[in-house]
Design a protein around this motif. Sequence first.
Motif, PDB file in Angstrom:
ATOM      1  N   TRP A  98     -19.810  -4.626 -10.214  1.00  0.00           N
ATOM      2  CA  TRP A  98     -19.039  -3.421  -9.914  1.00  0.00           C
ATOM      3  C   TRP A  98     -19.261  -2.332 -10.951  1.00  0.00           C
ATOM      4  O   TRP A  98     -19.537  -2.590 -12.116  1.00  0.00           O
ATOM      5  CB  TRP A  98     -17.554  -3.757  -9.828  1.00  0.00           C
ATOM      6  CG  TRP A  98     -17.123  -4.714 -10.903  1.00  0.00           C
ATOM      7  CD1 TRP A  98     -16.993  -4.460 -12.243  1.00  0.00           C
ATOM      8  CD2 TRP A  98     -16.833  -6.097 -10.731  1.00  0.00           C
ATOM      9  NE1 TRP A  98     -16.629  -5.608 -12.905  1.00  0.00           N
ATOM     10  CE2 TRP A  98     -16.519  -6.616 -12.012  1.00  0.00           C
ATOM     11  CE3 TRP A  98     -16.802  -6.925  -9.633  1.00  0.00           C
ATOM     12  CZ2 TRP A  98     -16.168  -7.949 -12.204  1.00  0.00           C
ATOM     13  CZ3 TRP A  98     -16.455  -8.242  -9.833  1.00  0.00           C
ATOM     14  CH2 TRP A  98     -16.149  -8.750 -11.109  1.00  0.00           C
ATOM     15  N   GLY A 110     -14.189  -7.235  -3.562  1.00  0.00           N
ATOM     16  CA  GLY A 110     -12.844  -7.384  -3.018  1.00  0.00           C
ATOM     17  C   GLY A 110     -11.879  -7.944  -4.049  1.00  0.00           C
ATOM     18  O   GLY A 110     -10.733  -7.484  -4.156  1.00  0.00           O
ATOM     19  N   LEU A 126      -5.372  -3.305  -7.644  1.00  0.00           N
ATOM     20  CA  LEU A 126      -4.152  -3.006  -6.888  1.00  0.00           C
ATOM     21  C   LEU A 126      -2.945  -3.718  -7.491  1.00  0.00           C
ATOM     22  O   LEU A 126      -1.846  -3.150  -7.557  1.00  0.00           O
ATOM     23  CB  LEU A 126      -4.326  -3.387  -5.415  1.00  0.00           C
ATOM     24  CG  LEU A 126      -5.285  -2.502  -4.619  1.00  0.00           C
ATOM     25  CD1 LEU A 126      -5.566  -3.125  -3.255  1.00  0.00           C
ATOM     26  CD2 LEU A 126      -4.744  -1.087  -4.471  1.00  0.00           C
ATOM     27  N   ILE A 163     -11.072  -5.179  -6.495  1.00  0.00           N
ATOM     28  CA  ILE A 163     -10.127  -4.222  -5.904  1.00  0.00           C
ATOM     29  C   ILE A 163      -8.725  -4.808  -5.924  1.00  0.00           C
ATOM     30  O   ILE A 163      -7.758  -4.125  -6.302  1.00  0.00           O
ATOM     31  CB  ILE A 163     -10.571  -3.840  -4.477  1.00  0.00           C
ATOM     32  CG1 ILE A 163     -11.879  -3.041  -4.520  1.00  0.00           C
ATOM     33  CG2 ILE A 163      -9.475  -3.052  -3.758  1.00  0.00           C
ATOM     34  CD1 ILE A 163     -12.590  -2.937  -3.174  1.00  0.00           C
ATOM     35  N   GLN A 164      -8.580  -6.065  -5.529  1.00  0.00           N
ATOM     36  CA  GLN A 164      -7.254  -6.687  -5.524  1.00  0.00           C
ATOM     37  C   GLN A 164      -6.679  -6.743  -6.934  1.00  0.00           C
ATOM     38  O   GLN A 164      -5.492  -6.477  -7.127  1.00  0.00           O
ATOM     39  CB  GLN A 164      -7.318  -8.082  -4.896  1.00  0.00           C
ATOM     40  CG  GLN A 164      -5.987  -8.810  -4.869  1.00  0.00           C
ATOM     41  CD  GLN A 164      -4.988  -8.233  -3.881  1.00  0.00           C
ATOM     42  OE1 GLN A 164      -5.135  -7.142  -3.366  1.00  0.00           O
ATOM     43  NE2 GLN A 164      -3.929  -8.979  -3.622  1.00  0.00           N
ATOM     44  N   GLY A 218      -9.623  -4.842 -13.160  1.00  0.00           N
ATOM     45  CA  GLY A 218     -10.730  -4.979 -12.211  1.00  0.00           C
ATOM     46  C   GLY A 218     -11.931  -5.666 -12.834  1.00  0.00           C
ATOM     47  O   GLY A 218     -12.568  -6.527 -12.222  1.00  0.00           O
ATOM     48  N   ILE A 245      -9.937   3.651  -4.228  1.00  0.00           N
ATOM     49  CA  ILE A 245      -8.523   3.366  -4.404  1.00  0.00           C
ATOM     50  C   ILE A 245      -7.846   4.687  -4.755  1.00  0.00           C
ATOM     51  O   ILE A 245      -8.207   5.335  -5.742  1.00  0.00           O
ATOM     52  CB  ILE A 245      -8.276   2.325  -5.517  1.00  0.00           C
ATOM     53  CG1 ILE A 245      -8.940   0.996  -5.160  1.00  0.00           C
ATOM     54  CG2 ILE A 245      -6.775   2.154  -5.764  1.00  0.00           C
ATOM     55  CD1 ILE A 245      -8.898  -0.027  -6.274  1.00  0.00           C
ATOM     56  N   GLY A 263     -10.930   1.735   2.646  1.00  0.00           N
ATOM     57  CA  GLY A 263     -12.235   1.153   2.941  1.00  0.00           C
ATOM     58  C   GLY A 263     -13.015   1.914   3.996  1.00  0.00           C
ATOM     59  O   GLY A 263     -14.238   1.805   4.066  1.00  0.00           O
ATOM     60  N   SER A 273       0.857  -1.184   0.000  1.00  0.00           N
ATOM     61  CA  SER A 273       0.000   0.000   0.000  1.00  0.00           C
ATOM     62  C   SER A 273       0.892   1.232   0.000  1.00  0.00           C
ATOM     63  O   SER A 273       1.778   1.364   0.843  1.00  0.00           O
ATOM     64  CB  SER A 273      -0.902   0.001   1.235  1.00  0.00           C
ATOM     65  OG  SER A 273      -1.810  -1.079   1.160  1.00  0.00           O
ATOM     66  N   ALA A 275     -15.321   0.946  -1.848  1.00  0.00           N
ATOM     67  CA  ALA A 275     -13.988   1.442  -1.504  1.00  0.00           C
ATOM     68  C   ALA A 275     -13.617   2.564  -2.452  1.00  0.00           C
ATOM     69  O   ALA A 275     -14.256   2.752  -3.493  1.00  0.00           O
ATOM     70  CB  ALA A 275     -12.946   0.330  -1.600  1.00  0.00           C
ATOM     71  N   TRP A 308      -5.963   0.871  -0.847  1.00  0.00           N
ATOM     72  CA  TRP A 308      -7.392   0.571  -0.708  1.00  0.00           C
ATOM     73  C   TRP A 308      -7.891   1.337   0.507  1.00  0.00           C
ATOM     74  O   TRP A 308      -7.470   1.073   1.624  1.00  0.00           O
ATOM     75  CB  TRP A 308      -7.516  -0.923  -0.539  1.00  0.00           C
ATOM     76  CG  TRP A 308      -8.849  -1.520  -0.258  1.00  0.00           C
ATOM     77  CD1 TRP A 308      -9.980  -0.916   0.204  1.00  0.00           C
ATOM     78  CD2 TRP A 308      -9.188  -2.909  -0.414  1.00  0.00           C
ATOM     79  NE1 TRP A 308     -10.991  -1.835   0.351  1.00  0.00           N
ATOM     80  CE2 TRP A 308     -10.537  -3.057  -0.028  1.00  0.00           C
ATOM     81  CE3 TRP A 308      -8.476  -4.028  -0.842  1.00  0.00           C
ATOM     82  CZ2 TRP A 308     -11.171  -4.295  -0.067  1.00  0.00           C
ATOM     83  CZ3 TRP A 308      -9.128  -5.241  -0.869  1.00  0.00           C
ATOM     84  CH2 TRP A 308     -10.458  -5.374  -0.496  1.00  0.00           C
TER      85      TRP A 308
END
Length: 173
Positions: A50, A102, A109, A105-106, A38, A149, A123, A17, A147, A121
């Motif tokens: 999403w 999730g 990232l 998002i991962q 994503g 980002i 949250g 992060s 979330a 992230w």
Amino acid sequence: MPHPEPTIFQALLQRRSVRKFTDQPVDTEHLRRILDAGRWAPSGLNNQPWRFLVIHKNDPRQESLAGLTKYAAIVRNAGALIALFLHKPAMYHEGKDHQAAGACIQNMLLAIHGLGLGGVWLGEIINQEEQVIQALDLNPDEYRIMAVIALGHPAHPGASSRRPLEELLLEAL
């Protein structure tokens, strides 16, 4: 053909992060690639619930979001923000759709890391869901914030540590 695991594991183990960014703008093509990563996340029934809202540096909504989180400095400093929402009409199961968010998002990232950018992230902002939806002029009957980002060119590398695997196992391997 060589197995891709080493590259995948490098990304998984090296991503951190990043909370401080330079002033260098984030390229639109990079943002497109991040969103595409994503979009390819798994989701139950492939419902892809999403939805993304990209907020570029100096967009007035950046300051609006900064006022809605205890991580205001990170939001203000970011080269771009990606707000991730669940589209309520596309949802079929609350838990599964949250898991899908999730995974989405991962994926983003990891894409951010793979492009040499940094991201984090955020949250905590979901605690102010009603105000976030209002600040972004979205319909609360249609969208649920998952979330934000924050991303950009890293001003410094992130750092982290993990508990030993043995502490996390319910039974020994």
